[in-house]
Scaffold this motif. Sequence first.
Motif, PDB file in Angstrom:
ATOM      1  N   PRO A  89     -16.317 -16.882 -92.404  1.00 44.30           N
ATOM      2  CA  PRO A  89     -14.843 -16.999 -91.778  1.00 44.30           C
ATOM      3  C   PRO A  89     -14.741 -18.338 -91.039  1.00 44.30           C
ATOM      4  N   LEU A  90     -13.540 -18.974 -91.259  1.00 46.83           N
ATOM      5  CA  LEU A  90     -13.405 -20.512 -90.778  1.00 46.83           C
ATOM      6  C   LEU A  90     -12.704 -20.156 -89.459  1.00 46.83           C
ATOM      7  N   HIS A  91     -12.967 -20.762 -88.325  1.00 46.97           N
ATOM      8  CA  HIS A  91     -12.440 -20.576 -87.223  1.00 46.97           C
ATOM      9  C   HIS A  91     -11.816 -21.931 -86.647  1.00 46.97           C
ATOM     10  N   GLU A  92     -10.758 -21.800 -85.477  1.00 45.94           N
ATOM     11  CA  GLU A  92     -10.517 -22.907 -85.104  1.00 45.94           C
ATOM     12  C   GLU A  92     -10.475 -22.831 -83.636  1.00 45.94           C
ATOM     13  N   LEU A  93     -11.159 -23.802 -83.015  1.00 46.54           N
ATOM     14  CA  LEU A  93     -10.937 -23.986 -81.635  1.00 46.54           C
ATOM     15  C   LEU A  93     -10.008 -25.065 -81.074  1.00 46.54           C
ATOM     16  N   ALA A  94      -9.026 -24.263 -80.214  1.00 47.48           N
ATOM     17  CA  ALA A  94      -7.917 -25.011 -79.674  1.00 47.48           C
ATOM     18  C   ALA A  94      -8.346 -26.049 -78.708  1.00 47.48           C
ATOM     19  N   PRO A  95      -7.717 -27.080 -78.296  1.00 46.39           N
ATOM     20  CA  PRO A  95      -8.026 -27.683 -77.163  1.00 46.39           C
ATOM     21  C   PRO A  95      -8.095 -26.860 -75.884  1.00 46.39           C
ATOM     22  N   GLY A  96      -9.398 -27.233 -75.094  1.00 46.57           N
ATOM     23  CA  GLY A  96      -9.818 -26.574 -74.153  1.00 46.57           C
ATOM     24  C   GLY A  96     -10.535 -25.073 -74.425  1.00 46.57           C
ATOM     25  N   GLU A  97     -10.514 -24.824 -75.648  1.00 49.87           N
ATOM     26  CA  GLU A  97     -11.223 -23.261 -75.753  1.00 49.87           C
ATOM     27  C   GLU A  97     -12.602 -23.597 -76.027  1.00 49.87           C
ATOM     28  N   SER A  98     -13.393 -22.549 -75.774  1.00 52.05           N
ATOM     29  CA  SER A  98     -14.820 -22.603 -75.975  1.00 52.05           C
ATOM     30  C   SER A  98     -15.263 -21.397 -76.716  1.00 52.05           C
ATOM     31  N   HIS A  99     -16.375 -21.062 -77.126  1.00 53.91           N
ATOM     32  CA  HIS A  99     -17.065 -20.011 -77.779  1.00 53.91           C
ATOM     33  C   HIS A  99     -18.514 -19.974 -77.343  1.00 53.91           C
ATOM     34  N   ASP A 100     -18.830 -18.672 -76.817  1.00 48.97           N
ATOM     35  CA  ASP A 100     -20.274 -18.316 -76.241  1.00 48.97           C
ATOM     36  C   ASP A 100     -20.925 -17.547 -77.125  1.00 48.97           C
ATOM     37  N   TYR A 101     -22.173 -17.741 -77.213  1.00 43.52           N
ATOM     38  CA  TYR A 101     -23.351 -17.228 -77.921  1.00 43.52           C
ATOM     39  C   TYR A 101     -24.390 -16.714 -76.788  1.00 43.52           C
ATOM     40  N   THR A 102     -25.038 -15.358 -76.934  1.00 45.25           N
ATOM     41  CA  THR A 102     -25.917 -15.121 -76.281  1.00 45.25           C
ATOM     42  C   THR A 102     -27.386 -15.539 -76.922  1.00 45.25           C
ATOM     43  N   VAL A 103     -28.321 -16.296 -76.577  1.00 46.41           N
ATOM     44  CA  VAL A 103     -29.469 -16.609 -77.368  1.00 46.41           C
ATOM     45  C   VAL A 103     -30.727 -15.548 -76.660  1.00 46.41           C
TER      46      VAL A 103
END
Length: 160
Positions: A89-103
């Motif tokens: 899937p293609l995602h879009e991050l808007a200005p100021g948005e973030s995405h977290d992953y747990t490693v």
Amino acid sequence: MKRRTLLAGATASALAGGVVFSDGIVEFARADARDAVSLDVDPGVLSPDAPEATATVRNNALVPVRANLAAWRVLHEGEFVVPEKWVQPLHELAPGESHDYTVRLGGEPTQTGYSDATVRLGDVDPGEYAFRLDVGVGEDSRTLEARFRVESDGGSSEDV
């Protein structure tokens, strides 16, 4: 200083009867995104005593960026560790948005990458690792990379 220029150009256009972004302003915003999108891993060291970190991709730019948030990769000495495949899937991050992953160390290594899954490394050797993700702005794309270390019990590894 760059942001003032963009806002001044947008404001001037808005006062003239509608917001029209010139090619120069659009190119400026895209250039800003190429420099302003970041990827970090915190904390930067994983060990059996502290086996978990958060990888965060953040859009600090003025325009949206696109990414397949499931297409992350973890490498060790240039070789892929996980995953073997990922969903598309293609995602879009808007200005100021973030995405977290747990490693996370241990467990069964993640075989298929998903955007909302914990990244399980399994039992890996000590050393330096890289978490990677590709992002795109307009026609341009770049690979973001955040480095972190895996240490064995009792301190830092000398084997890098």
